[in-house]
Design an enzyme around this catalytic site. Sequence first.
Site, mmCIF file in Angstrom:
data_model
loop_
_atom_site.group_PDB
_atom_site.id
_atom_site.type_symbol
_atom_site.label_atom_id
_atom_site.label_comp_id
_atom_site.label_asym_id
_atom_site.label_seq_id
_atom_site.Cartn_x
_atom_site.Cartn_y
_atom_site.Cartn_z
ATOM 1 N N ASP A 185 -4.023 -3.458 -8.798
ATOM 2 C CA ASP A 185 -3.359 -4.599 -8.207
ATOM 3 C C ASP A 185 -3.609 -5.786 -9.154
ATOM 4 O OD1 ASP A 185 -2.814 -5.527 -4.735
ATOM 5 O OD2 ASP A 185 -2.016 -6.377 -6.591
HETATM 6 C C1 GLC Z 1 -0.040 -8.823 -5.286
HETATM 7 C C2 GLC Z 1 -0.043 -7.782 -4.188
HETATM 8 C C3 GLC Z 1 0.677 -6.520 -4.549
HETATM 9 C C4 GLC Z 1 1.799 -6.828 -5.507
HETATM 10 C C5 GLC Z 1 1.174 -7.314 -6.800
HETATM 11 C C6 GLC Z 1 2.246 -7.720 -7.818
HETATM 12 O O1 GLC Z 1 -1.275 -9.492 -5.307
HETATM 13 O O2 GLC Z 1 -1.293 -7.408 -3.640
HETATM 14 O O3 GLC Z 1 1.157 -5.941 -3.328
HETATM 15 O O4 GLC Z 1 2.569 -5.662 -5.761
HETATM 16 O O5 GLC Z 1 0.287 -8.399 -6.599
HETATM 17 O O6 GLC Z 1 2.936 -8.854 -7.335
#
Ligand code: GLC
Length: 691
Positions: free
Chosen positions: A248
């Site tokens: 993430d």
């Molecule tokens: C965010 C979210 C995730 C998302 C990623 C990219 O913090 O937790 O669900 O896909 O970053 O935006």
Amino acid sequence: MQRPEQFIASMSIKEKIGQLVQFGKLKEEQDTLVKNGEIGSFLNIHGAEKINPLQQKIMQSKNPVPLIIGDDVIHGYKTIFPIPLALSCSWNIRLIEKTCEISSYEAASEGINMIFAPMVDIARDPRWGRIAEGSGEDPFLGSEIAKARVRGIQKNANPNLPKVTACVKHFISYGAAEGGRDYNTTDMSERTMREVYLPPFRAALEEGAGSLMVAFNDFNGTPVSINSFLITRLLRQELNFEGVTVSDWESIEECINHGVAVDRKDAAMKGLSAGVDIDMNSGVYLENLESIITQNPDLEEKLDQAVLRILRLKEKLGLFDSFITDPSAHLKEIRKDEYVQTARQAAVESIVLLKNNGILPLKRNKKKIAVIGPLAEDTCSPLGCWPCKGNPDNVVSFIKAFQKNPEYDILLEKGCEINSEDPASSVRAESIASQSDLVIAVMGESNNMSGENNNRSSIELPKPQRELLKKIYTINKNIILVVMSGRPIALEWEDEHMAAVLQAWHLGDESGNAINEILTGLAVPNAKLTVTVPRSTGQIPMYYNHKNTGRPSFRHYIDVADSELYPFGFGMSYTSFEYSNLRTDKKVLQEGESVTLKVDIKNTGKLQAYEICQIYMHDPVSEFSRPVKQLVAFKKISILPGETQTLSFTFSTDTFAVLNSQYLPTVEKGTIELFAGTNSRDLIKTTIEIL
Ligand code: GLC
């Protein structure tokens, strides 16, 4: 030799590491990486006019490997659908799949080839803002929806568009964040993880999801982003996942904050060792992997495995053969009429009727109606927690749709803001309520009160709105409450005092049209809750598939009733259904045999309508205590007035298996209770014996 194996053989260490690098920005540093062929993917870049030049530039480098371009297309790209929690209440698997297919085509037409969805985190705590992004509290329904979303995203049936991979997230147990505080600690038994949180991921991977995103949280003391048990043993070895794992946002680097990595280099080494292939935006892989591998040559094998998985995914997406998006593709793809129609159907099938004293559907005769509440004209909140490339100009507000009804003399006044009072407007609202036959109160949450890290410490209606509603109630008791929200709202007072209550979530572009169709009877409500609605925040966590405990009849709290306000699977219609004659083709079966369950459902009302028949099981005696109910099947069928339909469900004994002490599915001898009904509370029962 396959192209990925050919490529990796000729890659330098920097080029290999580059495949594991993903950034969400395109500055000078990233541009250099593109020129050198030392980056593998980007996110948050939209449009062929921006993405094509990047692809061309990297394909002209000495390491011509095309880029993955990821984006959060959670409930729509430009055509915005209901938030996933809302659409899960449709229990309409084909419709859910269709919305994902549409979103995938719209995104692909603008150069996206990885969609960071479906979000399949089971959520039992509605304080958590991201309950909005998932499919509720049930592992079985969550698994069916996970499969549908992967199928839709990866349908890739339009040869003129780039192929797209799903990226199922957030592995694992992210929804169990303590206190509903996003990113917080999750700590549970392996049994709970495997029985509650793992099933939708297993289902998504079995459906062929090409990639998976690991979660921010720590799991039993080890952050998922460096958790070898979860990623190597469970995901890779037990579930045989061969796709790409993505961190993430900077979650590998955040292991320093978790206190399990001393610095960025330590975090990078632990992330690579655990098996996270792509480092999203932190740069810890870019900066450290070369020296890490120089000092730990045995880790080059881990690097090569990650590179090969990434190259194979790019190969599967056809990127090596076609890495340019037709610049005009989006003109043909975005917001087609059929897409908007699908958005409307999805919105209609997401609206849950929670209470109705007979006031709905509205009679089509002349009447004066006061529309009150801060969400009646709102065209932003319906776009939900991930509005992606949605546009408020495309959103039909409730009032815009409702005003099309010629027979109603409509008065409109906000009465207050979403989170603040407006005394002058409140006075005007009280005045129009006093002049009207009935009131439609459109209240709830804005879309930035749910979603990522938008957690609430109480899940009641925001105070200014509740106070206004109570004031209006003293003036006019014929109130229809329409709740727009990203989570279930504790509506105990409202349930007691309103004439009708509609849970209308955040429904996307067609929000107003859908609510209007339901209120005026153009559509019959058929949605059913996929999350339990508590009476008060203090009851959380509250979910239907709980254990019986040793004292099931003892009160829960001294200051609130024991029951939920509305149970999982609950939703009213404008007609009624009667369940009877639940039976099985055999009362006794051996392991390996199957049993067919049948139930008769009669539409006892005057309107044709859909009913979502739910089948639950309970194992009253097992090696481990079992939930009092578990959803094991459902069907959504249309029944004519007065018609009786017989539904049939066939189960193998595997359906009734439990995980033994080694977490292996085991069919135990003994009684299995089977239930059928219109929600998880109002059920009829039969039993079978497994010998
Ligand atoms: C965010 C979210 C995730 C998302 C990623 C990219 O913090 O937790 O669900 O896909 O970053 O935006």
